[in-house]
Design a protein around this motif. Structure first.
Motif, PDB file in Angstrom:
ATOM      1  N   TRP A 167     -44.166  -0.789 -33.836  1.00 57.83           N
ATOM      2  CA  TRP A 167     -42.879  -0.099 -33.782  1.00 57.83           C
ATOM      3  C   TRP A 167     -41.774  -1.000 -33.251  1.00 57.83           C
ATOM      4  O   TRP A 167     -42.029  -1.943 -32.491  1.00 57.83           O
ATOM      5  N   TYR A 168     -40.534  -0.664 -33.634  1.00 53.30           N
ATOM      6  CA  TYR A 168     -39.351  -1.392 -33.163  1.00 53.30           C
ATOM      7  C   TYR A 168     -38.215  -0.387 -32.979  1.00 53.30           C
ATOM      8  O   TYR A 168     -38.040   0.517 -33.786  1.00 53.30           O
ATOM      9  N   ALA A 169     -37.456  -0.582 -31.919  1.00 50.26           N
ATOM     10  CA  ALA A 169     -36.265   0.235 -31.665  1.00 50.26           C
ATOM     11  C   ALA A 169     -35.110  -0.734 -31.433  1.00 50.26           C
ATOM     12  O   ALA A 169     -35.004  -1.330 -30.356  1.00 50.26           O
ATOM     13  N   LEU A 170     -34.288  -0.921 -32.435  1.00 43.38           N
ATOM     14  CA  LEU A 170     -33.210  -1.904 -32.367  1.00 43.38           C
ATOM     15  C   LEU A 170     -32.060  -1.360 -31.528  1.00 43.38           C
ATOM     16  O   LEU A 170     -31.713  -0.184 -31.618  1.00 43.38           O
ATOM     17  N   HIS A 183     -26.028 -12.834 -40.456  1.00 47.64           N
ATOM     18  CA  HIS A 183     -26.126 -13.617 -39.228  1.00 47.64           C
ATOM     19  C   HIS A 183     -26.252 -12.645 -38.057  1.00 47.64           C
ATOM     20  O   HIS A 183     -25.270 -12.029 -37.638  1.00 47.64           O
ATOM     21  N   VAL A 184     -27.471 -12.518 -37.545  1.00 48.12           N
ATOM     22  CA  VAL A 184     -27.760 -11.534 -36.502  1.00 48.12           C
ATOM     23  C   VAL A 184     -28.459 -12.221 -35.336  1.00 48.12           C
ATOM     24  O   VAL A 184     -29.395 -12.990 -35.522  1.00 48.12           O
ATOM     25  N   HIS A 185     -27.991 -11.937 -34.144  1.00 44.82           N
ATOM     26  CA  HIS A 185     -28.582 -12.447 -32.911  1.00 44.82           C
ATOM     27  C   HIS A 185     -29.461 -11.349 -32.325  1.00 44.82           C
ATOM     28  O   HIS A 185     -28.968 -10.275 -31.975  1.00 44.82           O
ATOM     29  N   ALA A 186     -30.763 -11.604 -32.207  1.00 45.93           N
ATOM     30  CA  ALA A 186     -31.702 -10.644 -31.633  1.00 45.93           C
ATOM     31  C   ALA A 186     -32.280 -11.226 -30.350  1.00 45.93           C
ATOM     32  O   ALA A 186     -32.845 -12.322 -30.359  1.00 45.93           O
ATOM     33  N   SER A 187     -32.127 -10.514 -29.252  1.00 50.58           N
ATOM     34  CA  SER A 187     -32.519 -11.064 -27.964  1.00 50.58           C
ATOM     35  C   SER A 187     -32.853  -9.965 -26.982  1.00 50.58           C
ATOM     36  O   SER A 187     -32.435  -8.816 -27.132  1.00 50.58           O
ATOM     37  N   ALA A 188     -33.612 -10.325 -25.954  1.00 47.82           N
ATOM     38  CA  ALA A 188     -33.866  -9.397 -24.857  1.00 47.82           C
ATOM     39  C   ALA A 188     -32.692  -9.350 -23.893  1.00 47.82           C
ATOM     40  O   ALA A 188     -32.610  -8.468 -23.046  1.00 47.82           O
ATOM     41  N   ARG A 189     -31.752 -10.295 -24.035  1.00 47.10           N
ATOM     42  CA  ARG A 189     -30.607 -10.366 -23.134  1.00 47.10           C
ATOM     43  C   ARG A 189     -29.433  -9.547 -23.667  1.00 47.10           C
ATOM     44  O   ARG A 189     -29.195  -9.496 -24.866  1.00 47.10           O
ATOM     45  N   PHE A 190     -28.682  -8.959 -22.751  1.00 44.20           N
ATOM     46  CA  PHE A 190     -27.513  -8.171 -23.126  1.00 44.20           C
ATOM     47  C   PHE A 190     -26.325  -9.087 -23.379  1.00 44.20           C
ATOM     48  O   PHE A 190     -26.039  -9.988 -22.584  1.00 44.20           O
ATOM     49  N   PRO A 219     -35.144  -5.277 -29.320  1.00 45.10           N
ATOM     50  CA  PRO A 219     -34.145  -6.343 -29.220  1.00 45.10           C
ATOM     51  C   PRO A 219     -32.718  -5.810 -29.192  1.00 45.10           C
ATOM     52  O   PRO A 219     -32.382  -4.851 -29.877  1.00 45.10           O
ATOM     53  N   ILE A 220     -31.877  -6.443 -28.371  1.00 47.79           N
ATOM     54  CA  ILE A 220     -30.436  -6.260 -28.462  1.00 47.79           C
ATOM     55  C   ILE A 220     -29.987  -7.036 -29.695  1.00 47.79           C
ATOM     56  O   ILE A 220     -30.278  -8.225 -29.827  1.00 47.79           O
ATOM     57  N   ILE A 221     -29.291  -6.389 -30.630  1.00 46.69           N
ATOM     58  CA  ILE A 221     -28.854  -7.094 -31.832  1.00 46.69           C
ATOM     59  C   ILE A 221     -27.332  -7.093 -31.905  1.00 46.69           C
ATOM     60  O   ILE A 221     -26.689  -6.058 -31.752  1.00 46.69           O
ATOM     61  N   THR A 222     -26.785  -8.283 -32.132  1.00 50.50           N
ATOM     62  CA  THR A 222     -25.346  -8.466 -32.245  1.00 50.50           C
ATOM     63  C   THR A 222     -25.065  -9.457 -33.365  1.00 50.50           C
ATOM     64  O   THR A 222     -25.980 -10.111 -33.879  1.00 50.50           O
ATOM     65  N   SER A 223     -23.820  -9.564 -33.736  1.00 47.87           N
ATOM     66  CA  SER A 223     -23.432 -10.571 -34.710  1.00 47.87           C
ATOM     67  C   SER A 223     -23.643 -11.955 -34.121  1.00 47.87           C
ATOM     68  O   SER A 223     -23.418 -12.183 -32.934  1.00 47.87           O
TER      69      SER A 223
END
Length: 241
Positions: A167-170, A183-190, A219-223
């Motif tokens: 499972w994943y919860a974006l 172009h997506v940044h996926a990270s554990a950091r905010f 993951p925290i996902i941002t541009s």
């Protein structure tokens, strides 16, 4: 690949369905009401007012390789949480329970990709003090509906974490109607950045198409900055978690 999409009429869901069709996947799109604008390509459409009904969920995911839920809350005015919340306050938790029960049946898919939040509660533990206090003020004083939705999404994540599913919860921070960039940044950091609904859909499909489970479930996902390889970026972030 066969993908079932719950929330196919939403801002992210429409992008998931359209992009998946473009990539040649077989799509089963689930709606609570007949869509006014059906998908642009070939897709199986399922309509049921009660998508939380166990039997319907079993039928909807039968034969699928991946289940995606981009279901969002309904407000009196679309995408405006300052208007009345008209969907159940525990909508996401109930759908998670329904899908988990259906997916635990033999012969059903084991990968479930959902959209959560990085600003309404579930990601508080990875925020710095400033952003955490700011977002708590926004969702408790300025827009209480955001707090209600955030609690529901946290309950959804808790349901998912208790399963053996892949499972994943974006967790996007702030959604926009910007273009698809890939172009997506996926990270554990905010990181206090936005991401377009189209890019969230792009990332969902990247997860769906990856044959290997990812290490980080929320993951925290941002541009991301243009010019960097999104796949490499994801790999770099996973190794530092």
């Amino acid at each position: 690949m066969k993908i079932t999409v719950f929330g196919a009429s939403g801002g992210i869901g429409t992008h998931v369905v359209d992009l998946a069709i473009q990539r040649g996947h077989a799509i089963r799109a689930v709606y609570r009401a007949t869509p006014q604008i059906p998908p642009a390509g070939q897709a199986e459409i399922l309509v049921n007012e009660d998508i939380l009904e166990r039997g319907f969920a079993v039928d909807a995911i039968r034969g699928a390789d991946v289940v995606v839920t981009t279901l969002g809350p309904d407000f009196a005015t679309r995408h405006n949480p300052r208007t009345a919340l008209i969907s159940p306050p525990n909508l996401h938790q109930r759908l998670a329970r329904t899908l988990i029960a259906a997916m635990n049946d033999r012969g059903t898919p084991s990968r479930l990709i959902s959209v959560s939040t990085g600003s309404m509660g579930p990601a508080d533990t990875v925020m710095g003090t400033g952003p955490r206090l700011l977002f708590r003020f926004l969702r408790t004083v300025i827009t209480p509906n955001l707090g209600r939705v955030g609690r529901d999404l946290q309950a959804m994540e808790n349901e998912l974490a208790a399963t053996t599913l892949d499972w994943y919860a974006l967790r996007p921070i702030k959604l926009t109607d910007g273009p698809l960039t890939g172009h997506v940044h996926a990270s554990a950091r905010f990181t206090m950045k936005t991401i377009s609904r189209a890019d969230v859909a792009w990332y969902i499909l990247s997860l769906a198409e990856d044959p290997h489970p990812r290490q980080h479930r929320t993951p925290i996902i941002t541009s991301a900055a243009r010019g960097r390889n999104p796949a490499r970026l994801e790999a770099e972030q996973v190794t530092t978690q």
